[in-house]
Each structure stands twice: as structure tokens, then as C-alpha cells.
Write an enzyme that holds these catalytic residues in place. Structure first.
Site, PDB file in Angstrom:
ATOM      1  N   LYS A 127       6.996  -0.976   4.434  1.00 53.29           N
ATOM      2  CA  LYS A 127       6.533  -2.230   3.871  1.00 53.29           C
ATOM      3  C   LYS A 127       5.134  -1.940   3.356  1.00 53.29           C
ATOM      4  CE  LYS A 127       8.024  -5.625   6.456  1.00 53.29           C
ATOM      5  NZ  LYS A 127       7.944  -6.563   7.597  1.00 53.29           N
ATOM      6  N   SER A 167       9.401  -1.592   0.185  1.00 54.30           N
ATOM      7  CA  SER A 167       9.149  -2.897  -0.407  1.00 54.30           C
ATOM      8  C   SER A 167       7.685  -3.196  -0.153  1.00 54.30           C
ATOM      9  CB  SER A 167      10.007  -3.973   0.260  1.00 54.30           C
ATOM     10  OG  SER A 167      11.365  -3.670   0.069  1.00 54.30           O
TER      11      SER A 167
END
Lengths: 365, 365, 365, 365
Positions: A161, A228
Site C-alpha cells: 500500500k 495500490s
């Protein structure tokens, strides 16, 4: 140490009944939970609140069981949710547990090892540049070393992330005036995270990396990164999946790089690397634990040499299309609709393509 | 007689430059044009005007060349456009020409034969009931006979635009009061057209057919029907694609029934029936002319035993998803993104599945 | 007793910081919370999980403060969330508190009174028929009586979550065979709830109501009902907003019926009834607490005599459009974007129109 | 000379029956057609083909009547279509005809005058910079002069299709290296077109204009510009609507600037300037010919001080929302759903707001 994994279909983003039953049965302890990775039925975009709902439900499930307030749970456990179950994808969650004490006993067979790490906090001007790449690489190398991984080739998935620290308009103006405009957004953070992975694992030589190469030299990529990026996040969260002779359990992982979003042959190649015969659907069904991939609507506007319309559609975004397509192709090979595809894949595999990793259960004797 | 076919990628729904160049080169005559079938980049729904644009452009291209006003062109040529190029699908058109004079010379090798027909005009109360089924079957049988087809199994695709005659609220009320509510809509017209095909070709025994069986007994289906229905159309337009020993040319067609929208094995089976090796992508690329399929988001809510979310999404319709998925799976096997998938498949193949037909060019010696 | 109300803008569906601060400040007690009504930024459809997120967050905020498990909070407090903040609407929540002890002192000025009730559990076959209408009416009358309301005309808003009990395919089949097909869905439950309101308040004479009149005789409607229906709910939840001389506080409510979704004059009429001058935007801004309305894309296909396209759009649903339009019109009159519009309005006002209620703070001396 | 205007509701983008009937009746001659401006039911985006369909139909209607091939019609007549009839908007077209010979007779009453012009072809590097601004201004001034307009304040609408010439990647690279990156896109072309209008009409002093001011100094704007930009267009097409004492007919135009997309008061102000009483809906209905406006989802993220969600929605674009909102507000004041709102309004009115122009028929004696 040992990794165990459980895959749950969910009835909705807030459905944590599978994990709750697992805890209630005593089969696993909440303290051993390392990560939950899942697909939710949102749109995967800015107004996708299904991920927040999933995390909210998990925090309130896990918090009381490990004795921390719900809002502190994510300091201890990685929750990584991707919105968008377009087409055939079944909303699902995969929970990874780590149990046992570390030891230095080298076993003859490598098994799945999972480790987590966090980069230091980034400043906005570092995102999308060498500073992010190098710190990401440093953190990954450290996690890899802790796992007892003997060869960078044994790392098969680096789920991240990516950080996107907040900044003021003043900071952005200053940076622009200083000739180094901020790159502090999702595109650049994903890109640098992938290149950091490639650097850590030797997929790309360090001398080819530079601020200029990011989002420009598409020949540079990682075959195992999956990032992401999340606005507001200061540190990049990292989960490394690798094969290590110091870990036990019955899980393994393999990966490959798909050439494009129609690359069914590439999916079969990963199956074989994972020890599964693509024609043996029963074995796949029995032993497949999770499939993780990155998709992309080829920015050149073509797939297999012909025009696609994914990038010119103002009703449905290209991210939704590319997830739908790749998940369908992977599911058609695996015979299983529990496929995790997240989208936009800068420096994740070649342009238009992306990495695929499969977690499998070893065949019982 | 002889069928020739040309596939054109289009730059937009109104792009008829490929066909225009063909006419201008003298390679084919507009008078010989039988049908143009294509995919447009609309949403495939009620507010999809790309089909109208494609037809408008074709009518103005063909009309002057055959000496009829644009608005009369479709009395002579079948235009069949399906909106929705979700995912990897390349917008394209396939034009079929029929040349030469009919003869009764039986040749040793069967070739693609294409014939067209129209049912009589339907009354609203006939749609979705035996009257539509039987008239559709009668028309198909007549076209099949005219083509010199020797075995119903030689019919591989019946492309239909199903009638939905206009009706008044009064007619609807009267029908409801008489105990036989109108079925005059897209669902029922597609369903009855498919069952009419099944009846014509002996896929379903006539004694199992009844008004009650329509949209209820899903075991009854055709493996070669492909029907879209169009409000306002009084007669069903029918194009039959079959293999006949009385036709020449270098084209052939084969078909199969896909069990579900992930059925890659089913696609390979049709390739083999068409004389192509699924592993020989170069040959497929060289010889494939067209792929026609029907898709469906399984109404039972699952694919391969697991939940899908296509039917609960209020942002994107199930028709768009199922086209995207099936087209991706077919394209991944064929290595070609020029795939025609139209959606909603009542009595077209088993529930959740549907027919696939491939038109191929015979291997040159 | 006394009603107080607070309106909070939210930063997301899970944002309960406003209410938390209110509790933490000691200004209000969680025990006194009666209802929270809000707009979330979802699509308002089947795959809208923002309402669940909002409720999840509220349950975990309120539960510990009133000493009940989160999953039991809604037995005590009504949470009513509507997805869809299309256009200018600001996501927001309005919290209503009820404090003090009931007394029988009749005061010279009527004030806002809020009461809640639940119907008995419905059987599937009752939904959309007289049984639901009458039980809804009975419950409303009881709540109205408890509030000390002296005149049905003093009831200005009946906010309902309509029951849709679960049923089996077998039950549905049995009902159809018995000649009374189930009406157990959102349309019918909303419709019967509105007619139940109309019956309770004398807006419609009981002799005009029948099973047949539901969703057929559109002249029958309530001007104060506001119902959303929720699959799986067995009992209809009801919140009555009325003016009563037995209540204290500084709040009042007024309502009116909008003729269509462009009826700005109708909005101004309600403002005047609420004691506000439509031209005095400062006063409106200072005193307006909440605006509740129901919208509808006119099913006849026209607004003010001209065609609209809301019902033929397969990319965006009519519910999103009609909320967007009506909220914009109301906001343009009120000068405030905190407008609660929920959609689909069977028997809620005339066809194409719907009720509007405004809660206002009385002018301070 | 004299302008006459006709407004037609359309049944679809390709519906030209109104104009055809007008020609067939002999009421107007195709040779006199100056411009057709309309709203189509597309999404207004890149994959909106409704505008192409409308133009295709018009070209084939008008071409034969004026003796030019369809593809040359737009050299003679301006077709300006905007996709997106969100909410209540009725798809419609307004056709403007110019008849009679020019004369130099100054009449006591000014009437609507309509003139058209084209800039010279732009080079890619000129777009979004002073070169485009100045050439646009020059062209507008010339058209204005030709119309006999006596005061820049008599110009009420400058409808433009802004140039976006094609360029190669090489040209873009060269420009970037030379320190002046291309601005050759829709945003910049709209912006410079609006500033060109402001310059031509004296709304902005020339000394405040510079390359740097474009898309930066939002205090600079035109109150009469309305520009859409079109990729591939080399010259900007311009239609000027003004009041001139040298023109006849019964039409007039007035305009105003709306402060935001909820500015109903602003709409009423324009009505009054056009000689109409906002309360006299019958007169408005009888005399209103057309309403043209520009909308914008306020980029600052708020409307009237409160958060809106139009810019964070990945299912529905902000352009669709802002058109829906503003059209609803305008229609609610006018009582008419034939409203032309096009979106994105850089330097068209203040930030978050935009111009509105009303064409009206003078009251008959």
C-alpha cells in the site's frame, strides 16, 4: 514458523462471519493474524467505501480479541482490500496466520513465508522519485532477510500500500518553482513502489534507475510487485510472500508475468510453476488458495494489435474493464472465480501486462 | 453460388471506409451484399444510438450504389449491429457477399452458405408463444431448404432480429383480461425465436414445446440461435449460416455450445470442429473470419458454484459485464479481439451458457 | 418533553465525528437519541454499502454509550439512511434527541414532536395489500395519539422503512397459484406504506382503498409519507414528525406537496407555511434544520409536457437523476445543499410529484 | 436582414423530422439555414456518438437541398450539438435562418442578429495561449462589425467550437523541451476561446491577458462566451448572437452571469432583461425560444459553502452532474425543459458559475 491461510467467500463487504467462525472454533488465534487481503464489490475508485466497511468490520472483530482499540488494529495487522469484483469475480477474503516460533532449522523443502514491513514516513517531494524507490527497496530487503529467503528469485509477491503523504498547495507551488514538481499521487507512488521492488530483488540494475526513468522507461519493471497507493498514507505498507527453507506449513507460492490481459498461456505457466497441471481442474480446485494479479488497459490503445475502447469510455472506467477482462481470463484457466485482480500497473510487468502470483496448498501424500 | 466475407475494424460506429474501399476497388459489388454484422461501441441498451449511426452510414453508402433510397436499403440487405465492445473487443464489421448463380451441382466439399428470410408480420399476442415459435421455424426451414442444406446439423448459426410489434395500452389490457397477457417484449421475443430455431432444426421435439414452456423450461434450447429483439419490428429478420455442398468459396462455419461464460474448453472444441488447432495461433489468426456468441450473467447468481455480483450492480448492467467476460475468454483462446458477443440468451444454450459459431477460411493448399 | 436536532455535514459515510463531539461535550446524552436520518454518497441501489457503513459506525459509537451491543442499537434508535447525493447535495446527518418527561400540560404554541413505532411482523402475502395498509395505519395512529397531536393535519412527515419479509420460491409459487401473486418487493411495500399513512391521517377515505387500488389508482396518495423499503425487514419502522401542544423546544415542521420535480413554487409555499420568507435567505440559512422530500422520474415520460430521457438511460438510473433534479431545485430555493431527497414515490404525492417537509428552528425573540 | 428561429423536440439524435417538415412546407429555405444548435441524449464525452448521428442526419437532409455533398454541408452551416440531457432536459434542436438582403437602414428597435465566422487555422503551440486568444478576438470583432452591432454590450452570446489541431508526439516533445509545453487540449482551447471573447468585447482589458493568465487568473472571464472544443478541428467556429438596429424580425436576446449552478435569482434577472416577468409563466412559455448556459461542478469542492461530491464520483462524471443540476434549476424558473446546458466553463463566468443567454420572441401587439 508456519503460515496458514483461509479463503472466505463474503456475502458483502462487511461480512466477517468466516473469520469470526474461525476464531470462535479455536482453529486460529487472532494474535496470529498477519494479513487479510480481499476483493470487495465497490468500484475501486475514489467513492468506493466498501474497503472502509470491510476494514471497519475487521477492526471491530479483531480489536477486542487482541486487546487493542479498533482504530489501532491496523498497526498490527495488514488489511489490504481492493474494490471491484467486475464480471465473474466472487467477493472474498484471504486471511494469513503466522504461528510458531522462529528457528534456524533449514528444512529440505521451501515453504511459503510471509513478512511485513513499513518504510519510514515519506515527504511529499520524495514520492515518485529515487528516495521512495530506495527506501522501499531497503525495507523489502530487510523483510526478505528476516524471512530467511536464500535467493531473490524466491520472492514471488510484494503486496504494497503505497504512501501518498498529504501536502499543502504552498508545498506544491514551492516544488514546482524549484523545478521538481511534486509527483505525490497514486500513479507515481505505485510506479516508484514497483521500481523499489525491482531494485530490491535485482530485477532492474540500480544504474538504470533515476527520477527520470520513473513512468518513462517502461522496460524497467518488477514481476512480483503489486502496489495500490492510498492518499494520506505516510509510510508504505509492505507484505512479502516468499519461499523459505526456514518456514513450515503446507503452502507454496509461484509467480509469472503476463504479457497482456489476454495471456491465458501465461496463467498456465504459473500454474505449472506452482506444481499444478492446467488440465487437472480438480487438483486446481482442491489446492488453489489465492490468485493475485495486476491488470491494465493497455495505454497504447491496442490489445494483440487491435484497437480497444477501454480508454475512451466515459461511462465505465478503464480500471473496471481491465479488472473484468483479466479476472475472467484467469478464472477461465483456474476454473475458480476467487481471483484478486487490482488495477493500474505502472512498472508492474511490461506495459499492458502484469504479474500473477498463485498461492497453493501442497498436495497431501 | 459463393459466399465471400470481409472483416473490417472500424474507427467509430459511422466508419464505413472499409466497405467503401472494397466497393471502390471493384473487388465486390454492392448488389451482392447480403448482410453486415457488427459490434459498435455503445452500451447495447435503450439509449445506444451507435447502431443507428452505423446503419445510417451504411444505408447512405449502399443506397446510391444499388439504386434505392437509403431508407429502403434494409429491405434488401440485413444490417445486424450489437452495441457493447466492453473490455478488449475491437469494434468491427463483417460483410457477407453472395455471388454467382445458383446451380444444382453437388460438390464433394461443403462450403458456407448464407441465406436470408423474413417471417410474416406478427400480431402482439403471438410474440413469446407458439405462433411465433412455429412461424419462425417455418421460415428457417424454408431458408435452409433453399440453401441446399442436407442435414439440420449443417446449420451452425441462425442470426435473428426478433419482432416486437407495437401495441396499444388497450390491446395489452384486453389481452390481460382475456387471461393471456401480452409477452410482446425483448425477453419473450428472443426466447421464442430461439425455440423456433430449435424446432426447425430438431434440437427440441415439437411435443415439448408449448406457450407454458417458454421462459420456464430451460432444458429446451437451441445451440445455433442468436437473436436480438427490436421494438417496433413487425417481422423477424433471419440470416441462416450453414454448410452446403451446393455452394462454393473458401469459407466454412462450425459451432458449439458453451457451458458457461468461462468455458474456454468449449471455445477450443469449436476451433477443432472448424479444423483449427487451438495451439496454432498463427493459423487461427490467418484463417479466422468471425466469431459469434451469446452471453448471459447466470441468473442463478453463481458461476462455477460461486457468487457473482453482475446482477446486483446498479452502476453497470449485467449485459455489459457478461459481454465483457465472455468476449475476453473467447479472445484469450482465439488470440483475436474481433469477437461478436451479444447478450441475454434465453433458450440460447443452457442457462448461464450459450452458442458460439466460428466462420473460418479454408486452409489454402 | 422536548425535541432537539443537530445537523452534521459528514466527510464520508463512516464519519460520526459530529455526533461523537456532541456526546463528548455533554450537550446531549446518547440515551436520548431517537433517530438519525442522513444522506450518504452511495448510489442508493442494491450495491450501495454506504448506508451499512454509516450504520456500522453509528452502532459502534452509540452502543457502548447506552450499554447495548452494537448489533442491538437499532432496536432502540432509528437509523434511516438514503444513498445518493447526486449533484449539489452535501452528505449529512440529522440527529434527533428527545429529553424530559412527558406531561399533560397543554401549551399555547405547538412544537415539533417526534415519536417512533413498529408495525407487527408482516407475512409476505400481506405486503402491498390491505393488511399492510391497515396495520401501518394502526401503528401511525397509535404513535400520533401518544404524541398528543390534536389534529391529523398536524402530522407533517411519516418517515418509514417498509417491511419486505423474506419468502421462499415455494411460497411465491403457492401464492401465484392461489390467484394472489406475492407483492413482496420494494415498489409494493413503499406503495402500501404510503397508503397506510394516507388512511391513518384521513388523506384518503378508507372506502376507496383496496388491494386493487394499490399501484393503480394514483389519485390516492399521502402528502406526508416518506417510505423506503428494505428487503429482509419484517416490521415497518415508523418515525412520526408532528406539531403538538404538549411538546417543548424551539423546533417546528411544515410540509407541502410538490406537483413535479421542478416545482420551485411548491418549495416556496412550504417555506411560508414554516414561517419563513422565501426571499429572506439569511433567515432560511439561520433557521432551517432539515428538508425531506421524495422524488420521481415521472413514469409518463414527460415533465411539464415535454419528453425526458430519465427512464431510457442504461448508464444512469432514473432514481439518480430524479434525486439530482429535485435536490437541485429545492437547494436553489433554500440556498442550502443539505437536502434529503429519497426516490421512488408510489402514492407519495401525485404521480411525478411528492411530499416535502421542512424542519425549522423558531425565530428567537 | 432577418433572423427567424424554430425549436424542435426530437425523438432521438437522428430525428430531423421537424426541420424536414419546415423545408417541405416551404416555410423556410435550406439555403437560409445559418445554424442548428441542439442537445442530444448522449453522455457528452469521448464515446458520445449522438452528436455525430445528429450531424449525419442533418447533412443528408440539408445537402441535397442546397446542392452540396453531405460532407461539405458544415462548410456552409454551423451544427453545434452538445451531448447530455441529464435529468429533465428534453432533447431538442434550434434552427436559425437568415433571410433578406443586408441594408443600412437603422431601425428604432434592435433585433437579434446572428453572424458566423472562422478563425484562421491554428498551430498546436498556439492553443491555450495569446495567439489563440487574439485571433479569436479578431474574428469575433469582425463578425460583430459585420452585424452592425453598435455596442459590445449588445453581444449576448458567442457560441464557439474551439480548435484543437492534431499534433505528433514529436511536436509535443519539442515544445516541452523548448519550455513551452503544448496546451493543445479541450481545457485550454475552451479557456482561450472564452478569453478571446472577453478581449473582443472589452470584458477584460488586454493588459491583464497573457499566456500565464490562462487557466490561472479566474477573475478574468467572459459573460457571453460558450465554447466546446473539438479534437481535430483546425479553425475555431464562431456564431455571434447580438442585438442590432440593422436587423429585422421578432427575436431578441439577453444574457447574464450566474454566480453558481444554483443561481435561480440570476436566471430570473436574465428573464427580466429579456422583457419577461419571471412570475408570468404563460408569457415565458409563449415567447421563450432558447436558453443557452454553461455549467461547472465548482472545482473548489463546495457549492454555497458546503461540500459537494461531484468531483469524487467514479461512476458518474462531474460534467453530467453539473449539467443535470443547472438545467434543472433553469427549467424550474422557466417552466420549460428545453434548456441547452453545456459543461466545463473555464473563464466562462466566475469560477463555479457561468453565462446564461435567452432568446425570446417579442410580444406581439
Amino acid at each position: 514458523m508456519k503460515i496458514s491461510a483461509y479463503t472466505f467467500d463474503t456475502r458483502g463487504p462487511g461480512d466477517v462471519s468466516g473469520l469470526r467462525a474461525l476464531f470462535d472454533s479455536g482453529a486460529e488465534r487472532a494474535e496470529d493474524l498477519v494479513a487479510v487481503i480481499g476483493k470487495c464489490e465497490g468500484n475501486g475508485g475514489r467513492n468506493d467505501f466498501t474497503r472502509e466497511l470491510a476494514m471497519h468490520a475487521l477492526e471491530h472483530l479483531v480489536g477486542p480479541r487482541i486487546g487493542v482499540p479498533p482504530e489501532r488494529v491496523q498497526d498490527r495487522v495488514i488489511f489490504s482490500f481492493s474494490g471491484g469484483t467486475e464480471g465473474v469475480v466472487t467477493p472474498h477474503q484471504i486471511a494469513f496466520f503466522r504461528s510458531g516460533a522462529p528457528d534456524r532449522v533449514r528444512r529440505p523443502v521451501k515453504r511459503l513465508a510471509v513478512g511485513i514491513g513499513h518504510t519510514r514516513a515519506f515527504r511529499p517531494e520524495e514520492i515518485g522519485r529515487m528516495a521512495q524507490i530506495e527506501e522501499t527497496a531497503r525495507t523489502i530487503r530487510q523483510v526478505v532477510a528476516e524471512l530467511g529467503v536464500e535467493d531473490p528469485a524466491d520472492v514471488h509477491l510484494v503486496q504494497m500500500k503505497g504512501a501518498i503523504p498529504a501536502f499543502t498547495a504552498q508545498e506544491a507551488d514551492n516544488a514546482a518553482r524549484a523545478g521538481a514538481p511534486l509527483r505525490c499521487d497514486m500513479v507515481w507512488s505505485r510506479a516508484a513502489s514497483a521500481l523499489g521492488t525491482a531494485l530490491a530483488l535485482g530485477e532492474v540494475p540500480s544504474e538504470r534507475l533515476s527520477d527520470e526513468a520513473v513512468c518513462r522507461d517502461w522496460d524497467l519493471y518488477s514481476g512480483v510487485a503489486s502496489c495500490s497507493a492510498k492518499p494520506g498514507l505516510e509510510r508504505t505498507e509492505i507484505v512479502v510472500f516468499a519461499m523459505s527453507p526456514y518456514w513450515e506449513g503446507d503452502l507454496a507460492i509461484a509467480h509469472g508475468v503476463l504479457a497482456d490481459i489476454l495471456d491465458a498461456d501465461g496463467v498456465r505457466a504459473v500454474l505449472r510453476r506452482a506444481g499444478l497441471d492446467p488440465a487437472d481442474t480438480a487438483a486446481i480446485r482442491a489446492r488453489l488458495v489465492a490468485a493475485f494479479a495486476k491488470s491494465e488497459a493497455d495505454p497504447r490503445g491496442t490489445v494483440r494489435g487491435r484497437r480497444h475502447t477501454m480508454l475512451q469510455d466515459d461511462d465505465i472506467g478503464d480500471t473496471r474493464y481491465s479488472r473484468c477482462v483479466l479476472a475472467a481470463v484467469i478464472a477461465s484457466v483456474l476454473g475458480d472465480t476467487r481471483v484478486y485482480v487490482s488495477t493500474r500497473a505502472e512498472h508492474h510487468g511490461p506495459i499492458g501486462g502484469g504479474p500473477l502470483a498463485l498461492v497453493v496448498r501442497e498436495a497431501s501424500e
